[in-house]
Design an enzyme around this catalytic site. Sequence first.
Site, PDB file in Angstrom:
ATOM      1  N   CYS A 156      13.194 -11.366  19.615  1.00 46.40           N
ATOM      2  CA  CYS A 156      14.260 -12.375  19.489  1.00 46.40           C
ATOM      3  C   CYS A 156      15.281 -12.006  18.428  1.00 46.40           C
ATOM      4  CB  CYS A 156      13.683 -13.753  19.157  1.00 46.40           C
ATOM      5  SG  CYS A 156      13.553 -14.798  20.583  1.00 46.40           S
ATOM      6  N   TYR A 173      17.605 -15.186  18.038  1.00 44.97           N
ATOM      7  CA  TYR A 173      18.454 -15.299  19.232  1.00 44.97           C
ATOM      8  C   TYR A 173      19.931 -15.151  18.886  1.00 44.97           C
ATOM      9  CZ  TYR A 173      15.002 -16.676  22.816  1.00 44.97           C
ATOM     10  OH  TYR A 173      13.981 -16.696  23.718  1.00 44.97           O
ATOM     11  N   TRP A 232      16.942 -20.403  17.191  1.00 41.15           N
ATOM     12  CA  TRP A 232      15.618 -20.301  17.797  1.00 41.15           C
ATOM     13  C   TRP A 232      14.537 -20.204  16.719  1.00 41.15           C
ATOM     14  CZ3 TRP A 232      11.779 -16.537  17.723  1.00 41.15           C
ATOM     15  CH2 TRP A 232      10.737 -16.710  18.649  1.00 41.15           C
ATOM     16  N   TYR A 269      14.279 -13.873  32.845  1.00 41.91           N
ATOM     17  CA  TYR A 269      14.183 -14.109  31.411  1.00 41.91           C
ATOM     18  C   TYR A 269      13.436 -12.959  30.733  1.00 41.91           C
ATOM     19  CZ  TYR A 269      13.348 -16.924  27.166  1.00 41.91           C
ATOM     20  OH  TYR A 269      13.299 -17.418  25.876  1.00 41.91           O
ATOM     21  N   HIS A 270      14.050 -12.417  29.678  1.00 41.13           N
ATOM     22  CA  HIS A 270      13.513 -11.297  28.910  1.00 41.13           C
ATOM     23  C   HIS A 270      13.597  -9.957  29.654  1.00 41.13           C
ATOM     24  CE1 HIS A 270      10.987 -14.159  26.159  1.00 41.13           C
ATOM     25  NE2 HIS A 270      12.268 -14.108  25.811  1.00 41.13           N
ATOM     26  N   HIS A 285      17.764  -9.947  25.661  1.00 36.90           N
ATOM     27  CA  HIS A 285      18.132 -11.318  26.048  1.00 36.90           C
ATOM     28  C   HIS A 285      19.535 -11.391  26.648  1.00 36.90           C
ATOM     29  CE1 HIS A 285      14.724 -12.051  23.341  1.00 36.90           C
ATOM     30  NE2 HIS A 285      14.564 -13.190  23.978  1.00 36.90           N
TER      31      HIS A 285
END
Length: 695
Positions: A291, A335, A353, A553-554, A639
């Site tokens: 992240c 993030y 985040w 996602y990811h 991300h």
Amino acid sequence: MLRLLALVLTFSSLSHAKPISAEAANAGAASNSASTQGQLATEGTTTYDGVELASIPAAPAVSEVIAAAISQAGWTIVVDSQNTATGNLGTNAIDGNTSTFWHSEYQPVLVPLPHNATIDMKTASLVGSITYLPRQDGQANGRIGEHIIQLSPDGVTYTTVAIGTWIDDATLKTTTFTPFTARYVRIQALSEAGNRGPWSSAAEINVYTAAGAAAPSPVGKGAWVLTVDFPLVPVSIAHEWSTGQILAWSSYTPSSFGGSPGTTTYTATYNPATQLVTQAIITNVDHDMFCEGLSLDFNGRIIATGGNTDAATSSYDPTANDWTAEANLNIPRGYQAQATTSNGNLFTIGASWSGGQGGKNGELYNPTANTWTELAGCPVAPMLTADAQGVYRADNHGWLFGWSSGYVFQGGPSKAMNWYLSTETGGQTGVGNRASDTDSMCGNAVMFDAVAGKILTVGGSPDYQDSNSTANAHIITIGTPPATPTVQTIGSMAYARAFANSVVLPDGTVLVVGGQISAVPFSDATSQYTPELFNPATNTFTQVAPISIPRNYHSVAILLFDGTVGNGGGGLCGTCATNHFDMQIWNPPYLYTTSGALATRPIINSISVASVANGGTFSITTNVACTAFSMIRMSSTTHTVNTDQRRIALTPTSTAGTTYTFTVPTDPGVALPGHWMVWALAGGVPSVSMQLQVT
């Protein structure tokens, strides 16, 4: 048949997910995923990264996955060696019994690696994946690590469809690849996963029919040619300028994140030259880099900031192959977006985040002095989205572009756009909305023409999760800051996408790949399997060869040094069904002739200098006459955010035979300091790149 297809789509993501514990088939498995699930369960929460735990799909049982495989009846297998004395024969790998296993010979003769097993299925099928189950007797010896998977229709000509390294645990491994019609399947084991000895073993090897159709002709669509297996979910990925390798990492485990800030990051390195994947666990910087804010500095170091360890900064020097702990952030974050500025510093903003929510104003990192400075004039408030989860999501993943005179342009994901000044105490100027676009969280923005200041924006959703994405597309053209940019609404993509990735190519086209219609973290529902290629000459999108693995996602995507694209990852949710421990490599259409054969590529024989200042000149010499040239900055991405990549079209200032001389743009906001890939194109076909540092 529908049930079989559903299972194939589900287990294609289960490279290392632990199956349901009641299944005796997986008894004795000691996996990282298992320990992670325990941590999640003891956190006393019903959510994981803001998502209800109950809504995250669990992995099916091993027995259920194996039941969906092609029947092994009548199959034969040939292995390079087998330990006959203990009954660990090659046939045990295809007997349908997970309690028996094949083991390479270790008595009376210890047969060294590599080892191989070739299966004859007797009839040809359109194959889309294989599973490998390590021995299930509680012992670890022989788990396959580095491997090559090859398929053949006739047992004579074999095609490599996958390479890589499987994680060292007892869980079921799945490798999914572009559908291929084959009768024979060969697994070559190059290493033992834990480096315990020169042996290999397998409880079961199963093969699965493809859920979709055979791969289309590469003409105009390109082709997905290779799967690279990683021993982790590649959530972050970056270029190593000095080695030509690709570095990837996950978090403090290979398959999940969360919990208290850790001091560990699992990494893996893919070497395209050797086709090997090696792994390392980073502990010396006390930084769980999941992240994180991420970018490459002017020396080509990978700079990872914040994330799960919310105030830490770490740098990776590819020349030394070493991570170093750097100065802490002033404002803990996770993030955030992070961008290199024209004066070589790094600007970051946002990211609630982790490190507390709200007030994540801008700050600046000086890589030379190793210092962070808060910028009072760079408030985060003007760039917030109207997310349903509030500031926790509203300040995430900014679309940042370093530009002239120390300015940074923020083009999204909020519909509001801003200029941020990164010098002195900072500054902020609002410059209106991105036409009629919505907030577009987890969409993409790519500077495909840096000389003209042109940025393509695509997709995203108004809210971070549980929100329908759009197919919207715009061209933002920025000029001298802090002037208001122009925004052109262009024809939409064919498919709505959130969590997709975009990559600019040497010819100026942009690949948009993966994503889903409804933005739901850790879900592969509503996945978009058909990528699109943006053509800047017409501002239109063309559908290209479909992917065979969901990328949501990811997930990540990055331009490789040879002009291909790597697209990987997705998941990182412990024992869930949506972890993707792999990357697929795409050959763009420009690598093929009109007949579908591989095109002959021009070659850059030499480049005159290793580094050049803004406004300086350099020359390249090619083996044939070339008609187009470009340079693309090396990059890093996580991300959906890649603030490093940008393309500059190069026009020769002089030509002597096949030696071409170019001038680097004078403005360091256009040609950002750092390492770039230089390309020559003949008839639209690009060379393999050579490297140039802009200083």
